[in-house]
Design an enzyme around this catalytic site. Structure first.
Site, PDB file in Angstrom:
ATOM      1  N   HIS A   1      37.437  -7.432 -32.214  1.00 27.70           N
ATOM      2  CA  HIS A   1      36.409  -6.671 -32.921  1.00 27.70           C
ATOM      3  C   HIS A   1      36.752  -5.177 -32.908  1.00 27.70           C
ATOM      4  O   HIS A   1      36.074  -4.377 -32.250  1.00 27.70           O
ATOM      5  CB  HIS A   1      35.039  -6.899 -32.285  1.00 27.70           C
ATOM      6  CG  HIS A   1      34.612  -8.330 -32.262  1.00 27.70           C
ATOM      7  ND1 HIS A   1      35.156  -9.252 -31.394  1.00 27.70           N
ATOM      8  CD2 HIS A   1      33.691  -8.997 -33.002  1.00 27.70           C
ATOM      9  CE1 HIS A   1      34.585 -10.424 -31.605  1.00 27.70           C
ATOM     10  NE2 HIS A   1      33.699 -10.306 -32.573  1.00 27.70           N
TER      11      HIS A   1
ATOM     12  N   SER B   1      33.988  -2.405 -33.877  1.00 27.53           N
ATOM     13  CA  SER B   1      32.946  -2.203 -32.854  1.00 27.53           C
ATOM     14  C   SER B   1      33.460  -1.326 -31.722  1.00 27.53           C
ATOM     15  O   SER B   1      32.670  -0.690 -31.019  1.00 27.53           O
ATOM     16  CB  SER B   1      32.485  -3.558 -32.306  1.00 27.53           C
ATOM     17  OG  SER B   1      31.942  -4.357 -33.332  1.00 27.53           O
TER      18      SER B   1
ATOM     19  N   HIS C   1      31.727  -7.759 -27.090  1.00 23.24           N
ATOM     20  CA  HIS C   1      32.772  -7.955 -28.104  1.00 23.24           C
ATOM     21  C   HIS C   1      33.659  -6.725 -28.252  1.00 23.24           C
ATOM     22  O   HIS C   1      34.741  -6.803 -28.843  1.00 23.24           O
ATOM     23  CB  HIS C   1      32.152  -8.341 -29.451  1.00 23.24           C
ATOM     24  CG  HIS C   1      31.066  -7.413 -29.915  1.00 23.24           C
ATOM     25  ND1 HIS C   1      29.828  -7.378 -29.338  1.00 23.24           N
ATOM     26  CD2 HIS C   1      31.030  -6.499 -30.910  1.00 23.24           C
ATOM     27  CE1 HIS C   1      29.068  -6.480 -29.946  1.00 23.24           C
ATOM     28  NE2 HIS C   1      29.779  -5.920 -30.896  1.00 23.24           N
TER      29      HIS C   1
ATOM     30  N   ASN D   1      25.494   1.905 -34.590  1.00 25.51           N
ATOM     31  CA  ASN D   1      26.464   2.042 -35.682  1.00 25.51           C
ATOM     32  C   ASN D   1      25.984   1.394 -36.976  1.00 25.51           C
ATOM     33  O   ASN D   1      26.734   1.247 -37.929  1.00 25.51           O
ATOM     34  CB  ASN D   1      27.838   1.507 -35.267  1.00 25.51           C
ATOM     35  CG  ASN D   1      27.831   0.021 -34.952  1.00 25.51           C
ATOM     36  OD1 ASN D   1      27.038  -0.747 -35.476  1.00 25.51           O
ATOM     37  ND2 ASN D   1      28.742  -0.401 -34.079  1.00 25.51           N
TER      38      ASN D   1
ATOM     39  N   ARG E   1       7.404 -27.972  -1.951  1.00 27.10           N
ATOM     40  CA  ARG E   1       7.326 -26.537  -2.300  1.00 27.10           C
ATOM     41  C   ARG E   1       6.805 -25.724  -1.118  1.00 27.10           C
ATOM     42  O   ARG E   1       7.241 -24.599  -0.868  1.00 27.10           O
ATOM     43  CB  ARG E   1       6.468 -26.322  -3.543  1.00 27.10           C
ATOM     44  CG  ARG E   1       5.022 -26.774  -3.397  1.00 27.10           C
ATOM     45  CD  ARG E   1       4.203 -26.414  -4.617  1.00 27.10           C
ATOM     46  NE  ARG E   1       2.857 -26.971  -4.515  1.00 27.10           N
ATOM     47  CZ  ARG E   1       1.769 -26.356  -4.940  1.00 27.10           C
ATOM     48  NH1 ARG E   1       1.851 -25.161  -5.476  1.00 27.10           N
ATOM     49  NH2 ARG E   1       0.583 -26.924  -4.843  1.00 27.10           N
TER      50      ARG E   1
ATOM     51  N   GLU F   1      11.446 -14.993 -17.452  1.00 28.56           N
ATOM     52  CA  GLU F   1      12.418 -15.762 -16.674  1.00 28.56           C
ATOM     53  C   GLU F   1      13.871 -15.414 -16.982  1.00 28.56           C
ATOM     54  O   GLU F   1      14.723 -15.417 -16.100  1.00 28.56           O
ATOM     55  CB  GLU F   1      12.187 -17.262 -16.887  1.00 28.56           C
ATOM     56  CG  GLU F   1      10.890 -17.777 -16.308  1.00 28.56           C
ATOM     57  CD  GLU F   1       9.676 -17.547 -17.191  1.00 28.56           C
ATOM     58  OE1 GLU F   1       8.544 -17.743 -16.712  1.00 28.56           O
ATOM     59  OE2 GLU F   1       9.871 -17.160 -18.372  1.00 28.56           O
TER      60      GLU F   1
ATOM     61  N   ARG G   1       5.047 -30.627  -6.541  1.00 32.27           N
ATOM     62  CA  ARG G   1       3.740 -30.020  -6.275  1.00 32.27           C
ATOM     63  C   ARG G   1       2.938 -30.759  -5.211  1.00 32.27           C
ATOM     64  O   ARG G   1       2.330 -30.148  -4.338  1.00 32.27           O
ATOM     65  CB  ARG G   1       2.950 -29.980  -7.585  1.00 32.27           C
ATOM     66  CG  ARG G   1       1.564 -29.384  -7.470  1.00 32.27           C
ATOM     67  CD  ARG G   1       0.837 -29.476  -8.793  1.00 32.27           C
ATOM     68  NE  ARG G   1      -0.346 -28.625  -8.833  1.00 32.27           N
ATOM     69  CZ  ARG G   1      -1.080 -28.432  -9.924  1.00 32.27           C
ATOM     70  NH1 ARG G   1      -0.748 -29.044 -11.045  1.00 32.27           N
ATOM     71  NH2 ARG G   1      -2.131 -27.642  -9.892  1.00 32.27           N
TER      72      ARG G   1
END
Length: 597
Positions: free
Chosen positions: A26, A29, A57, A164, A295, A343, A450
């Site tokens: 690339h 870039s 990249h 860019n 748990r 997450e 659980r």
């Protein structure tokens, strides 16, 4: 400043040449960020600083910067993208100077936050610089990261956005409207600076201002894609296209190689030398038959681990009272990071912490970890040492319904190369397997449930990664029932009922899903006339797939339909993974036994 400008042109030339030799890459870039890279590597970055190329990249200009700084031989640039070279198409730690793999866009800033937090926890000087592309700012993970960076007042974090204007196929969402990027970052509580990304003086002044800020800083740099080569500038069709030899010759007439030398503050020994230490500890004691959820045992065991292992950092996604990391947060607040309901960003932060030598423990519902799949995948390529814990696994969570049920998590982690998957059935095995996981370096996953279940194992029982436990056995066993976690208890219920009917079965607790004790499974299967039943609280591509790979044909009890809300016992019965289903399957199997394996 004139020297830095000349270095920028040298970086452009090396990027053009290496991609032409490679026949891929690339280059445009790279050309847009040449002045930024020149200022970073030859003026701004010091020995204690970190750099992440989020726009991965543009790797050729990173390699060119390393070569210009004398960190790698210049001739190595000719090996770009070759299978024998560490100069890959996108950065990975196969190049020892790289700490975080990038290329899946939108992830570098999260890792940078992890590094910045790590430096604060260690009370270490140094700043973290992350170079982003404007195209990747469309990723939601960027804004998850921006929000939490401000929340934790990471003044040691500096993001540079290379605006860019062009993505892969068209203009980016905001093109050259720099004020829109500025408005968003400001709204998240960042210090913002707008600059011309090709003006050395403006770049250096921006870095100087950033150091004075008490907030994280976003330097929003207007640049030109393909800068320096007239027939490449602002050409949207040239993304990811190297020049041929004729085009390269033409381009090099417009950029003159200077071979000027400036000493970089980045040292040759600036490699990822972080080591992961583990100090052994004593697990909690439990009584056989005692009712406690896995748990809960995990939460208690995590505190024991933290007492001896100061490099342990626990991250949670605002479910501390469910995952039971709240015990660790209460005792070790300085080693606890609340990541809120984000997450993928939580996982990215863990990657950055791992790169700083910490051992992150990332906890949330098993179902919600699937949102972070791509980040977990990149954690592998980053050679990160992260422990994932997914609670509320399977349909046994009950009334909360399918959106909360971890039913795809085992399949997801099975797709992660070299990952460890552990699924304990009681408190003792949970704590022992947590300790084994802590010893292991790499990506590992502990699945917890659980509901409260009875303690099965003696406190002296030993567990190893890659093992299994035979819980019930005789010389007259007619079938082998393999289970893990919650279904172990269903298998034992089935055993007791079948024994009264004088039908002997063997019950195996396959607590280590990956790696699997294939030899042990095969031996037990043969001793049970190859009548093998697998019962699991998961969709198809889980434990059953692992067992089939090891021993061949099985009878498979798993969640075959999208489940509903309901009481755990009713759900397990409805979806045929309870003790009744095991009994029916055992009886039908021994009437029509499996062929020899």
């Amino acid at each position: 400043m004139d020297k830095l400008k000349k270095i920028a042109d040298d970086l452009r030339i090396d990027s053009l040449k290496s991609t032409t030799i490679a026949g891929s890459g690339h280059p445009t870039s790279c050309l847009s960020c040449a002045e930024i890279m020149s200022c970073l590597f030859f003026k701004e970055i010091r020995e204690n600083d970190e750099f992440i190329l989020s726009k991965g990249h543009a790797a050729p200009i990173l390699w060119a910067s390393y070569a210009e700084a004398g960190l790698i031989p210049k001739k190595e640039l000719n090996n770009l993208r070759k299978i024998t070279s560490n100069l890959e198409g996108h950065p990975t730690p196969n190049m020892p100077l790289v700490k975080v793999a990038t290329g899946s866009l939108g992830q570098g800033l999260s890792a940078g936050i992890g590094m910045a937090l790590g430096k604060k926890i260690k009370q270490e000087k140094g700043r973290v610089y992350v170079l982003l592309g404007d195209g990747e700012c469309a990723e939601g993970s960027i804004w998850e990261a921006a929000s939490i960076a401000s929340y934790y007042s990471l003044e040691n974090l500096c993001a540079i956005i290379d605006v860019n204007k062009y993505g892969q196929t068209q203009q980016t969402m905001y093109a050259y409207h720099l004020e829109k990027y500025e408005k968003i970052f400001k709204a998240f509580g960042w210090n913002t600076i707008l600059i011309n990304g090709h003006k050395i003086k403006e770049i250096l002044n921006a870095f100087k201002q950033a150091k004075k800020s008490k907030k994280p800083t976003a330097i929003i740099a207007k640049t030109t894609k393909g800068k320096g080569v007239s027939f490449l500038e602002n050409k949207k069709t040239m993304h990811g296209k190297p020049l041929n030899k004729k085009e390269l010759k033409k381009a090099l007439k417009e950029i003159k190689y200077t071979n000027i030398k400036i000493t970089s503050k980045i040292k040759k020994n600036k490699k990822n030398k972080e080591t992961y230490k583990f100090t052994n500890y004593t697990t909690n004691k439990y009584k056989k038959g005692e009712l406690i959820s896995t748990r809960e045992a995990f939460g208690k065991g995590l505190v024991r681990l933290g007492e001896k292992n100061k490099q342990a950092i626990v991250l949670d996604g605002d479910v501390k009272n469910s995952t039971k990391t709240e015990y660790f947060f209460e005792k070790f607040p300085e080693n606890s990071i609340e990541c809120f309901i984000a997450e993928q960003n939580m996982t990215g932060i863990a990657i950055g912490l791992s790169a700083q030598g910490f051992t992150p423990y990332v906890a949330t519902f098993a179902a919600f970890l699937t949102r972070a799949h791509d980040f977990i995948r990149m954690a592998v390529y980053s050679k990160a040492n992260i422990k994932f814990i997914g609670s509320h696994a399977g349909i046994s969570i009950g009334q909360d319904g399918p959106s909360q049920m971890g039913l795809e998590d085992i399949a997801m982690f099975l797709s992660i190369p070299d990952s460890i998957i552990l699924y304990p059935c009681d408190a003792v095995s949970t704590e022992k397997l947590l300790r084994e996981m802590a010893k292991h370096k790499g990506i590992s996953y502990l699945r917890t449930t659980r509901n409260k279940t009875p303690v099965l194992y003696d406190n002296k029982e030993k567990f190893r990664i890659g093992g299994l436990k035979v819980l019930r056995k005789s010389s007259k066993d007619k079938a082998l029932v393999i289970s893990a976690g919650i279904t172990v208890h269903e298998a034992l219920k089935a055993y007791d009922i079948l024994k009264k009917e004088k039908i002997n079965i063997r019950v195996v607790d396959l607590y280590s899903v990956q790696p699997t004790d294939a030899k042990g499974l095969l031996k037990n299967a043969k001793e049970c006339k190859n009548n093998v039943i697998v019962a699991e609280d998961h969709y198809f591509d889980g434990i059953g797939s692992v067992v089939m790979k090891a021993i061949g044909k099985i009878k498979h009890l798993y969640v075959k339909k999208i489940p509903r809300s309901g009481k755990p016992e009713k759900l397990m019965k409805k979806y045929s993974i309870d003790y009744n289903a095991i009994i029916r399957t055992v009886k039908s199997t021994i009437k029509s036994p499996q062929k020899a394996l």
